[in-house]
Design an enzyme around this catalytic site. Sequence first.
Site, short mmCIF file in Angstrom:
data_model
loop_
_atom_site.label_atom_id
_atom_site.label_comp_id
_atom_site.label_asym_id
_atom_site.label_seq_id
_atom_site.Cartn_x
_atom_site.Cartn_y
_atom_site.Cartn_z
N THR A 69 -5.83 -11.97 3.73
CA THR A 69 -6.99 -11.31 3.12
C THR A 69 -8.13 -12.31 2.89
O THR A 69 -9.20 -11.91 2.45
CB THR A 69 -6.59 -10.67 1.77
N LEU A 87 4.01 12.29 0.86
CA LEU A 87 4.74 13.28 1.66
C LEU A 87 3.77 14.31 2.23
O LEU A 87 3.96 14.81 3.34
CB LEU A 87 5.80 13.98 0.78
N ARG A 119 2.56 -29.16 -6.55
CA ARG A 119 2.24 -29.70 -7.88
C ARG A 119 0.85 -30.32 -7.97
O ARG A 119 0.63 -31.29 -8.67
CB ARG A 119 3.33 -30.68 -8.35
N VAL A 154 2.53 13.98 -3.77
CA VAL A 154 2.05 15.01 -2.85
C VAL A 154 0.52 15.03 -2.79
O VAL A 154 -0.07 15.99 -2.32
CB VAL A 154 2.62 16.40 -3.22
N GLN A 194 1.79 -6.56 -3.34
CA GLN A 194 2.42 -6.66 -2.02
C GLN A 194 3.77 -5.93 -2.01
O GLN A 194 3.93 -5.00 -2.77
CB GLN A 194 2.57 -8.13 -1.58
N GLY A 223 -4.55 -4.43 -3.58
CA GLY A 223 -5.55 -3.39 -3.79
C GLY A 223 -4.82 -2.12 -4.16
O GLY A 223 -4.02 -1.61 -3.37
N HIS A 224 -5.02 -1.65 -5.39
CA HIS A 224 -4.36 -0.42 -5.83
C HIS A 224 -5.44 0.61 -6.11
O HIS A 224 -6.35 0.35 -6.90
CB HIS A 224 -3.58 -0.65 -7.12
N THR A 225 -5.33 1.77 -5.48
CA THR A 225 -6.27 2.84 -5.77
C THR A 225 -5.59 3.88 -6.65
O THR A 225 -4.51 4.35 -6.32
CB THR A 225 -6.73 3.50 -4.45
N ASP A 276 0.81 -1.22 0.00
CA ASP A 276 0.00 0.00 0.00
C ASP A 276 0.85 1.27 0.00
O ASP A 276 0.46 2.29 0.57
CB ASP A 276 -0.98 0.00 1.20
N GLY A 286 1.48 2.90 -2.69
CA GLY A 286 1.06 3.74 -3.82
C GLY A 286 1.66 3.22 -5.12
O GLY A 286 1.92 4.00 -6.04
N LYS A 287 1.85 1.90 -5.20
CA LYS A 287 2.42 1.31 -6.43
C LYS A 287 1.51 1.56 -7.62
O LYS A 287 1.98 1.83 -8.72
CB LYS A 287 2.61 -0.21 -6.24
N GLY A 288 0.19 1.46 -7.36
CA GLY A 288 -0.78 1.66 -8.46
C GLY A 288 -0.64 3.05 -9.05
O GLY A 288 -0.58 3.23 -10.27
N ASN A 292 -5.42 -10.34 -3.51
CA ASN A 292 -5.06 -9.81 -2.19
C ASN A 292 -4.58 -8.37 -2.32
O ASN A 292 -4.60 -7.60 -1.37
CB ASN A 292 -3.98 -10.67 -1.51
P1 GDP Z 1 -0.69 0.11 -3.60
O1 GDP Z 1 -1.31 -1.14 -3.08
O2 GDP Z 1 0.79 0.17 -3.36
O3 GDP Z 1 -1.03 0.39 -5.04
O4 GDP Z 1 -1.31 1.30 -2.73
P2 GDP Z 1 -2.86 1.53 -2.34
O5 GDP Z 1 -3.57 2.03 -3.54
O6 GDP Z 1 -3.40 0.34 -1.64
O7 GDP Z 1 -2.71 2.64 -1.22
C1 GDP Z 1 -2.15 3.88 -1.50
C2 GDP Z 1 -3.22 4.98 -1.25
O8 GDP Z 1 -2.59 6.23 -1.19
C3 GDP Z 1 -4.25 5.10 -2.34
O9 GDP Z 1 -5.47 5.43 -1.75
C4 GDP Z 1 -3.74 6.22 -3.22
O10 GDP Z 1 -4.79 6.94 -3.89
C5 GDP Z 1 -3.11 7.10 -2.20
N1 GDP Z 1 -1.92 7.84 -2.66
C6 GDP Z 1 -0.93 7.45 -3.52
N2 GDP Z 1 0.02 8.39 -3.59
C7 GDP Z 1 -0.35 9.39 -2.76
C8 GDP Z 1 0.25 10.63 -2.37
O11 GDP Z 1 1.34 11.00 -2.80
N3 GDP Z 1 -0.44 11.39 -1.46
C9 GDP Z 1 -1.65 11.00 -0.93
N4 GDP Z 1 -2.24 11.79 -0.04
N5 GDP Z 1 -2.23 9.84 -1.28
C10 GDP Z 1 -1.60 9.06 -2.16
P1 IMO Z 2 -0.89 -4.36 -2.13
O1 IMO Z 2 -0.52 -4.91 -3.47
C1 IMO Z 2 -0.92 -4.82 2.22
C2 IMO Z 2 -1.00 -8.93 3.75
C3 IMO Z 2 -2.22 -9.40 4.48
C4 IMO Z 2 -1.60 -10.39 5.45
C5 IMO Z 2 -0.50 -11.03 4.62
C6 IMO Z 2 -0.88 -12.37 3.99
O2 IMO Z 2 -2.18 -3.60 -2.12
O3 IMO Z 2 0.26 -3.62 -1.52
P2 IMO Z 2 -2.46 -13.03 1.97
O4 IMO Z 2 -3.94 -12.85 1.77
O5 IMO Z 2 -1.62 -12.43 0.90
O6 IMO Z 2 -2.10 -14.48 2.22
O7 IMO Z 2 -2.14 -12.27 3.36
O8 IMO Z 2 -0.19 -10.10 3.60
N1 IMO Z 2 -1.23 -8.38 2.40
C7 IMO Z 2 -1.17 -7.09 2.08
N2 IMO Z 2 -0.96 -6.01 2.86
N3 IMO Z 2 -1.05 -4.67 0.88
C8 IMO Z 2 -1.23 -5.75 0.09
O9 IMO Z 2 -1.22 -5.68 -1.25
C9 IMO Z 2 -1.33 -7.03 0.68
N4 IMO Z 2 -1.53 -8.28 0.21
C10 IMO Z 2 -1.45 -9.11 1.26
O10 IMO Z 2 -2.86 -8.34 5.15
O11 IMO Z 2 -0.99 -9.71 6.51
MG MG Z 3 -2.81 -1.74 -1.77
#
Ligand code: GDP
Ligand code: IMO
Ligand code: MG
Length: 428
Positions: free
Chosen positions: A128, A331, A142, A413, A223, A40-42, A13, A15-17, A38
Amino acid sequence: MPAIVLVGAQWGDEGKGKATDLIGGQVDYVVKFNGGNNAGHTVVIDGETYALHLLPSGILTPSVTPVIGNGVVIDLAVLFQELDGLEARGIDTSRLVVSANAHLIPSYNRTLDKVTERFLGKRRIGTTGRGIGPTYADKMSRVGLRVQDLFDENILRQKVEGALEQKNQLLVKVYNRRAASVDEVTDELLGYADRLRPMVTDTALLLDQALTDGKVVIMEAGQATLLDVDHGTYPFVTSSNATAGGASTGSGIPPTRIDGVIAVLKAYTTRVGEGPFPTELFGAEGDRLRKAGGEFGTTTGRPRRCGWLDTVIGRYATRINGTTDLVVTKLDVLTGYDPVPVCVAYEIDGVRHDEMPMTQTEFHHAVPIFEYFEGWDDDISGARTLDDLPPAARRYLEAVEEMCNAPISAVGVGPGREQIVAIRDLVR
Ligand code: GDP
Ligand code: IMO
Ligand code: MG
């Protein structure tokens, strides 16, 4: 720089997405190489919010071919739900290609994921519940089901039969659940075969040709480094290789063709699920950071555990992934904090550690040693160059760069696609 890996530096999480989306315009292919729904990218584009789970972030850019690589585990119901959801919002998803070697998440693995967690009780991982762990375990044992098996009904049925001989013992005798029937599982999976068939290809061959033609390919991790099954905080990890090495095995692109590794690092730290987290903040302090950063899971809605930036982890991520570029995100969330603590080392049983300790026992005992940086109050969400940032924010970034041993190429930002301080091109 035609083949680039993009990974998370912390516990997910980061902010890879958004980072992938940012460079979408310069990229031809975005390959998801590990994990499943598992993740989730927003991604926020023109004020519209898109939540992706199984699909690569590149699906939102019309010029990109999104690829689900062989290293991914696919829940077919989720795949089609996600595709339908995007189509309903006017996103063309017809470019998606799916590896014939990717594994499928059958319904019994979702059940097993949830019941094993329940049985683990206090020792649970906090998964998850999407069937990820059992499906990767089947792959290694396998007894897994692959995308290509959908196109040979006999083989699929045989494999389901073989798997259920073991799984039903577990479900019924250990976990007191209903046995799954071969027909029920096979028919559910076959129900998706016709719709999936046109998307399925030898993605390793496709990507090989793309790179030979000079196309730009991003391999996007689900992840993150500390959730990697080998290099993370085992057993509190996911069941795949989320670090840069996994990009090769999970896509079929050999290491010698990879030109760069972007690691996405949040300006503070979050974690979902159980496991050690040295800089975690509790109570009101944790709540403040959670609220400021909107730290609630994209996939399960769970509140994320929050804490200060940990540069021991940042350095470790650089070392394990071979980071060539850091993208620092969120930041803006630190605005208003003064001072801003950053963990620079750990004290473990009376001894200072500048690197990740060798054992999990030590990591569980790690007490952060903080350095305190001057904060800033100005709203930085409109900054687009380093010069737009207050001097204190720039000093924070310089320290992060130095302590994490890699150059920062962009800084987030705000959540919007355009809310970025660009320092140097990520696609070179
Ligand atoms: P990912 O799993 O790595 O793709 O990240 P997530 O999408 O799960 O979580 C990142 C969250 O931070 C999302 O809700 C994004 O919209 C938000 N986000 C990403 N970059 C920034 C940033 O620079 N500033 C703020 N405030 N939010 C951000
Ligand atoms: P993104 O791609 C944050 C965590 C779960 C749990 C552990 C194992 O959005 O960064 P799993 O269901 O994969 O067997 O759970 O890994 N986890 C994540 N935490 N971001 C994720 O993905 C995650 N995917 C799995 O909360 O602790
Ligand atoms: Mg995520």
